[in-house]
Enzyme design. Structure first.
Site, PDB file in Angstrom:
ATOM      1  N   TYR A 143      33.414  31.868 113.878  1.00  0.00           N
ATOM      2  CA  TYR A 143      33.652  30.962 114.996  1.00  0.00           C
ATOM      3  C   TYR A 143      33.622  31.683 116.342  1.00  0.00           C
ATOM      4  CZ  TYR A 143      34.984  26.661 112.547  1.00  0.00           C
ATOM      5  OH  TYR A 143      34.982  25.508 111.820  1.00  0.00           O
ATOM      6  N   LYS A 191      32.688  36.371 100.020  1.00  0.00           N
ATOM      7  CA  LYS A 191      31.308  36.340  99.534  1.00  0.00           C
ATOM      8  C   LYS A 191      30.849  37.803  99.471  1.00  0.00           C
ATOM      9  CE  LYS A 191      27.502  34.234  98.270  1.00  0.00           C
ATOM     10  NZ  LYS A 191      27.388  33.535  96.964  1.00  0.00           N
ATOM     11  N   ASP A 223      31.560  30.310  96.672  1.00  0.00           N
ATOM     12  CA  ASP A 223      30.808  29.244  95.993  1.00  0.00           C
ATOM     13  C   ASP A 223      31.503  28.847  94.695  1.00  0.00           C
ATOM     14  OD1 ASP A 223      30.146  31.784  95.044  1.00  0.00           O
ATOM     15  OD2 ASP A 223      28.008  31.349  94.756  1.00  0.00           O
ATOM     16  N   ASP A 247      37.567  26.310 106.879  1.00  0.00           N
ATOM     17  CA  ASP A 247      37.212  25.005 107.443  1.00  0.00           C
ATOM     18  C   ASP A 247      36.565  24.142 106.360  1.00  0.00           C
ATOM     19  OD1 ASP A 247      36.711  23.051 109.499  1.00  0.00           O
ATOM     20  OD2 ASP A 247      34.610  23.671 109.408  1.00  0.00           O
ATOM     21  N   ASP A 251      38.465  20.733 103.892  1.00  0.00           N
ATOM     22  CA  ASP A 251      38.006  19.331 103.804  1.00  0.00           C
ATOM     23  C   ASP A 251      37.825  18.919 102.339  1.00  0.00           C
ATOM     24  OD1 ASP A 251      37.862  19.232 106.624  1.00  0.00           O
ATOM     25  OD2 ASP A 251      36.069  17.970 106.549  1.00  0.00           O
TER      26      ASP A 251
END
Ligand code: IPM
Ligand code: MG
Length: 360
Positions: A143, A191, A223, A247, A251
């Protein structure tokens, strides 16, 4: 002894003002009931601030937040600014505020409320027992990383994913401390099979784990974690990860518990905390009195607990939410599309306020 506190309110955009009013209503009720004096200072942010002042985070808002006891933010975002340059988008105000407050640890708890098993897409036997906290790093990573650039005409763009040891240590410490008070499992999400930043992340979180021998640490690739959250969500306790991964996965948790409209968050650093629902500004629902106020009201509970050190008051608010949901009250987002019987935003808020009066 009552507590005096100055709370900055940032209603922002879309459904923001409506859910902010719900959170304020609950905080006012708690203050009256427990003998506290909360002073509310309402300020502009996001598209509302861009329209009024030409900046998504006016100086007056920034200063008011920095000198407050806690900040409540409802939502920013407005499609009218979709084509604006990055620094003139509503979201830029929120990102600048997180940075100014130095709130590096974003806690996003998600659990399945009694009576809501089956409200989301998961089979009830899979969703059962879901109770986790995502600890999202909030002031670094993709970000904020530089260099960043966009050359639309030339067809190139760059974003950067930097982390330092110190940034990873402090957010990992928060995750381990939270896990110590819960089921004592930290899942660090990265990752590292592809990204160097994730290799550093994994090494540093492993070092931090050595200082918390009572907590088990496991590492999972992002993942694979996205899949496990759907397949076996109840096995997770505390998850810690970089800003963008947090983020995205938070959700996903919104869907698992039945609605993104239920999820609260607390962003903590060394100064005043920032408390905001995880959902966005939902422009299509704005002004209709239909949005779910629970994400905002539960964020007010986190403000009481983490921002003002009032844990009993926080428990009372969470208990009231639980009770109202258990009694069957549902905003539209918690019902199959087109069903009758949804309560309005203000209907849900008043039910929670009444339940506060009968809470322990
Ligand atoms: C969130 C939101 C924000 C984010 C947006 C509004 C900038 O999606 O808090 O999850 O991406 O952090
Ligand atoms: Mg988000």
């Amino acid at each position: 002894m009552g507590r005096r506190a100055r709370i900055v309110f940032l209603p922002g955009d879309g459904i923001g003002p409506e859910v902010a009013a719900a959170a304020m209503r609950v905080l006012e009720h708690v203050a009256a009931r427990h003998g506290h004096v909360f002073e509310f200072d309402t300020r502009l942010i996001g598209a509302a601030a861009l329209r009024a002042e030409g900046s998504p985070l006016p100086d007056a808002t920034r200063q008011a937040c920095l000198s407050s006891d806690a900040v409540f933010l409802a939502a920013v975002g407005d499609p009218a600014f979709d084509a604006a340059p990055p620094e003139r988008r509503p979201e830029a105000g929120l990102l600048a505020l997180r940075k100014a407050l130095g709130v590096y640890a974003n806690l996003r708890p998600g659990r399945l409320f009694a009576g809501l098993n089956g409200a989301g897409p998961l089979k009830p036997e899979i969703a059962r027992g879901l109770d986790l906290v995502i600890v999202r790093e909030l002031t670094g990573g993709l970000y904020y990383g530089t260099p960043r650039a966009l050359d639309l005409a030339g067809g190139t763009a760059v974003n950067t994913l930097p982390y330092t040891r110190a940034e990873i240590v402090r957010v990992a410490e928060v995750a381990f401390r939270i896990a110590e008070g819960r089921r004592k499992l930290v899942t660090s999400v990265d990752k590292s099979n592809v990204l160097e930043t994730s290799q550093l992340w994994r090494a540093v979180v492993t070092e931090v784990a050595a200082r918390h021998p009572g907590v088990k640490l496991e590492h999972q690739l992002v993942d694979s974690c996205a899949m496990s959250l759907v397949a076996t969500p109840s096995r997770f306790d505390v998850l810690v990860m970089e800003n963008l991964f947090g983020d995205i996965l938070s959700d996903e948790v919104g869907a698992l518990v039945g609605s993104l409209g239920l999820l609260p968050s607390a962003s903590l650093g060394d100064g005043p905390g920032l408390f905001e629902p995880v959902h966005g500004s939902a422009p299509t629902l704005a002004g209709k009195n239909v949005a779910n106020p629970i994400g905002a009201i539960a964020s007010a509970a986190l403000l009481l607990r983490h921002g003002l050190s009032l844990p009993a008051e926080a428990d009372a608010v969470e208990c009231a939410v639980e009770k109202v949901l258990a009694a069957g009250a549902r905003t539209a987002d918690l019902l199959p599309p087109g069903s009758a019987g949804a309560v309005s935003l203000t209907g849900m808020t008043e039910a929670i306020v009444s339940a506060l009066d009968t809470a322990r």
